[in-house]
Design an enzyme around this catalytic site. Structure first.
Site, PDB file in Angstrom:
ATOM      1  CG  ASP A 135      -0.132   0.198   2.607  1.00 34.59           C
ATOM      2  OD1 ASP A 135       0.303   1.217   2.617  1.00 34.59           O
ATOM      3  OD2 ASP A 135      -0.400  -0.867   3.067  1.00 34.59           O
ATOM      4  CD  GLU A 136      -0.408   7.062  -1.644  1.00 34.92           C
ATOM      5  OE1 GLU A 136      -0.011   8.213  -1.897  1.00 34.92           O
ATOM      6  OE2 GLU A 136      -1.560   6.801  -1.663  1.00 34.92           O
TER       7      GLU A 136
END
Length: 270
Positions: A135-136
């Site tokens: 994820d980011e």
């Protein structure tokens, strides 16, 4: 006559590595092929003499069959293992490790214009794609490859490839939590069990822990620790199967060696 593999650059599937294992006594010798020791030496396994010794001592299989000196193989079609580790023969296939920084999305082209993975492989001639995702806000090891079979095998649940994460979490984690996490925690998309959980360092307001798990669900480490009241402050993936992040700096890549790719292929059941 030997059966040749389709061109991997066309995207056609490669023959499963163990597709011939159940045929006892299969003759894998291809009279029109190349001597096996030459193929192994060309793939970087060792000198030709060292490869001859490996073959003579029974360490080498071709299409699941233990072979002896004198065998010839089609280097395009043969599936070769040395001591159970796949030998990479197709030089057009590339696999890389990237230390993904925080704030970068796991996409080769982000439609929202956020920083993506394309910037790290802009100078590569191959069309690479990522294996799984981070994820980011999670940093660390991300694999990039142009081998679709390898990517599929590494992410398929049946192979249970273990990933390791180093996480800083809120609060002081007590040792008994490891047993609870190994037993399984119920999330909104089903239970998750960790393979290993270790407290690395306990601080005043946070704890550094290491987590091994094979689940590839979205944001699974963050959701897991949130569920046990220890939200993640920082998360780094440090290992994917046999490949470790090591000292690779954030935002940098490195091409995996043939033995490293071979170990990944074995982990992926290829």
């Amino acid at each position: 006559m030997s059966t040749r593999k389709p061109d991997r650059r066309s995207g056609a599937p490669r023959r499963p590595a163990q597709s011939r294992d159940n045929e006892p006594g299969l003759d894998v010798h291809d009279p029109a092929g190349v001597r096996l020791q030459k193929v192994l030496a060309g793939a970087g396994v060792g000198s030709r003499r060292a490869c001859e010794d490996l073959i003579a001592d029974g360490h080498v299989t071709v299409d699941g069959q233990v072979v002896q000196l004198g065998v010839r193989v089609d280097p395009v079609a043969a599936v070769i293992h040395v001591d159970g580790r796949r030998v990479l023969l197709d030089t057009s296939l590339v696999t890389m490790a990237l230390n993904k920084p925080v704030g970068v999305v796991s996409s080769m082209h982000d439609e929202q214009g956020r920083p993506d993975l394309a910037q790290y492989v802009a100078d590569r001639p191959e069309r690479l794609f990522h294996v799984g995702r981070l994820d980011e806000e999670t940093e660390g090891l991300l694999l990039l490859t142009n081998d679709g079979d390898l990517a599929h095998g590494l992410t398929h649940p049946s192979h249970e490839v273990v990933k390791t994460y180093l996480a800083e979490v809120e609060g002081q984690v007590r040792p008994h939590l490891a047993k609870k996490l190994r037993a399984g925690i119920e999330l909104d998309d089903g239970p998750v069990q960790v393979d290993r959980f270790q407290v690395v360092q306990v601080g005043y307001r946070s704890t550094l822990v290491e987590v091994d798990l094979h689940s590839g669900r979205n944001r699974v480490v963050r959701r897991l620790m949130e569920q046990v009241d220890h939200p993640v402050v920082r998360l780094v993936r440090t290992r994917f199967g046999p490949i470790r992040l090591g000292q690779l700096p954030p935002g940098r890549t490195r091409v995996l060696s043939a033995p490293e790719v071979g170990s990944l292929m074995s982990a992926a059941g290829l």
